[in-house]
Structure formats: structure tokens, C-alpha cells
Design a protein around this motif. Structure first.
Motif, PDB file in Angstrom:
ATOM      1  N   ALA A  39      -7.059   9.113 -13.373  1.00  0.00           N
ATOM      2  CA  ALA A  39      -8.073  10.174 -13.282  1.00  0.00           C
ATOM      3  C   ALA A  39      -7.862  10.990 -12.021  1.00  0.00           C
ATOM      4  O   ALA A  39      -8.320  12.122 -11.931  1.00  0.00           O
ATOM      5  CB  ALA A  39      -9.465   9.561 -13.284  1.00  0.00           C
ATOM      6  N   LYS A  40      -7.131  10.440 -11.063  1.00  0.00           N
ATOM      7  CA  LYS A  40      -6.866  11.150  -9.820  1.00  0.00           C
ATOM      8  C   LYS A  40      -5.790  12.208 -10.009  1.00  0.00           C
ATOM      9  O   LYS A  40      -5.622  13.083  -9.190  1.00  0.00           O
ATOM     10  CB  LYS A  40      -6.411  10.176  -8.744  1.00  0.00           C
ATOM     11  N   LYS A  45       0.855  -1.192   0.000  1.00  0.00           N
ATOM     12  CA  LYS A  45       0.000   0.000   0.000  1.00  0.00           C
ATOM     13  C   LYS A  45       0.885   1.234   0.000  1.00  0.00           C
ATOM     14  O   LYS A  45       1.853   1.317   0.754  1.00  0.00           O
ATOM     15  CB  LYS A  45      -0.913  -0.017   1.219  1.00  0.00           C
ATOM     16  N   PRO A  46       0.569   2.207  -0.844  1.00  0.00           N
ATOM     17  CA  PRO A  46       1.393   3.416  -0.886  1.00  0.00           C
ATOM     18  C   PRO A  46       1.286   4.180   0.426  1.00  0.00           C
ATOM     19  O   PRO A  46       0.230   4.221   1.047  1.00  0.00           O
ATOM     20  CB  PRO A  46       0.816   4.208  -2.053  1.00  0.00           C
ATOM     21  N   GLN A  47       2.391   4.759   0.824  1.00  0.00           N
ATOM     22  CA  GLN A  47       2.411   5.527   2.061  1.00  0.00           C
ATOM     23  C   GLN A  47       2.069   6.973   1.760  1.00  0.00           C
ATOM     24  O   GLN A  47       2.439   7.511   0.714  1.00  0.00           O
ATOM     25  CB  GLN A  47       3.778   5.437   2.710  1.00  0.00           C
ATOM     26  N   ASN A 101      -8.649  16.895  -2.798  1.00  0.00           N
ATOM     27  CA  ASN A 101      -8.694  15.628  -2.078  1.00  0.00           C
ATOM     28  C   ASN A 101      -8.437  14.515  -3.078  1.00  0.00           C
ATOM     29  O   ASN A 101      -9.304  14.177  -3.866  1.00  0.00           O
ATOM     30  CB  ASN A 101     -10.049  15.440  -1.393  1.00  0.00           C
ATOM     31  N   VAL A 102      -7.250  13.997  -3.029  1.00  0.00           N
ATOM     32  CA  VAL A 102      -6.846  12.951  -3.963  1.00  0.00           C
ATOM     33  C   VAL A 102      -6.909  11.621  -3.235  1.00  0.00           C
ATOM     34  O   VAL A 102      -6.354  11.464  -2.156  1.00  0.00           O
ATOM     35  CB  VAL A 102      -5.414  13.212  -4.486  1.00  0.00           C
ATOM     36  N   ALA A 103      -7.617  10.687  -3.833  1.00  0.00           N
ATOM     37  CA  ALA A 103      -7.690   9.357  -3.234  1.00  0.00           C
ATOM     38  C   ALA A 103      -6.312   8.715  -3.314  1.00  0.00           C
ATOM     39  O   ALA A 103      -5.586   8.912  -4.280  1.00  0.00           O
ATOM     40  CB  ALA A 103      -8.712   8.512  -3.977  1.00  0.00           C
ATOM     41  N   PRO A 104      -5.930   7.961  -2.308  1.00  0.00           N
ATOM     42  CA  PRO A 104      -4.615   7.311  -2.368  1.00  0.00           C
ATOM     43  C   PRO A 104      -4.553   6.315  -3.516  1.00  0.00           C
ATOM     44  O   PRO A 104      -5.569   5.771  -3.934  1.00  0.00           O
ATOM     45  CB  PRO A 104      -4.502   6.609  -1.016  1.00  0.00           C
ATOM     46  N   ALA A 105      -3.368   6.113  -4.005  1.00  0.00           N
ATOM     47  CA  ALA A 105      -3.179   5.158  -5.103  1.00  0.00           C
ATOM     48  C   ALA A 105      -3.553   3.759  -4.628  1.00  0.00           C
ATOM     49  O   ALA A 105      -3.420   3.428  -3.451  1.00  0.00           O
ATOM     50  CB  ALA A 105      -1.732   5.192  -5.572  1.00  0.00           C
TER      51      ALA A 105
END
Length: 139
Positions: free
Chosen positions: A127-128, A43-45, A79-83
């Protein structure tokens, strides 16, 4: 004499390859096993918080002041959703494979300019990320 020499050289170049046996195709004695032994999701930090201050310039006095809530929101990243998590596969032979998703893809966009030249840019596919590039407007 020269004719006979050339003729015999030509004949040898045709006959010798026909006599040569094709290379033997042998099966490998050890067939490598390439099976997944372990899989884990990475999971990206989140980016670490940075210390700092925001300030705004008052349009009338031209002095620094605290930003209004609207100005604060305008300067805050969207507000960018995490990758999405990526998958790491470890195989029985010790090799490791990382399966990336579209968050890591980019598209190359080519735009023909008014003067006939072409400008290329790389745009994140996600798209993010930033919106896709569009053709420059001509006036």
C-alpha cells in the motif's frame, strides 16, 4: 513359430517383473538436522541523498525560477514509510533463508481493452507503493 516367439516374449515380460524384488528402502544413516541457529532482522537502508536543484518555469515569462512551496511539495515524493524489516534465518546445516514480507510482492493485473485484447501489468502489492492499476477509461 512366430506365434510361439511372440507368446514367449509376452510371458517373459509378465513374469520377469514379478520375480524382481522391489528396491530396498533404507533409512539414511545420517538424518540432517535443520534447526535455526541464528536469526537476525535486516532493516532496509534509506536511499542516499542526491545532490541537485529543482526549478520551475514561470507561466508568464517562461523563464526558470525557484519553485514555490506548493510546487516544491508537489514534486517531492510522498512521505513513504520505510519497508518493514526482513528476517534472515541461518540453519545448522549452513543454509540461509530470507523471509520476505508483502513489501516485496507484486500482483499481476489483466485488463480487457475495448478492442478485445488483454493488457497485463505488474503492480506492487504494498500500500506504500503506487496505487493499484485500474481499467483504462473508454470514450
Amino acid at each position: 513359430m512366430v506365434k510361439r516367439l511372440l507368446l514367449s516374449a509376452l510371458l517373459v515380460s509378465w513374469v520377469v517383473p514379478a520375480w524382481a524384488a522391489p528396491p530396498a528402502r533404507t533409512k539414511p544413516t545420517h538424518t540432517p538436522s535443520h534447526t535455526i541457529v541464528k536469526t537476525r532482522l535486516l532493516k532496509p537502508q534509506a536511499a542516499p541523498a542526491r545532490a541537485g536543484q529543482k526549478a520551475a518555469v514561470d507561466p508568464e515569462t517562461k523563464k526558470l525560477r525557484e519553485p514555490t512551496p506548493d510546487e516544491q511539495q508537489a514534486t517531492t515524493p510522498a512521505n513513504v514509510a520505510p519497508a518493514a524489516a526482513i528476517r534472515e534465518n541461518t540453519y545448522s546445516d549452513g543454509s540461509v533463508q530470507i523471509e520476505l514480507n508483502d513489501d516485496y510482492m507484486t500482483d499481476v493485473v489483466a485488463v480487457r481493452n475495448a478492442d478485445g485484447t488483454v493488457t497485463t501489468t505488474c503492480v506492487p502489492r504494498s500500500a506504500k507503493a503506487a496505487p493499484r492499476a485500474s481499467a483504462p477509461e473508454t470514450k
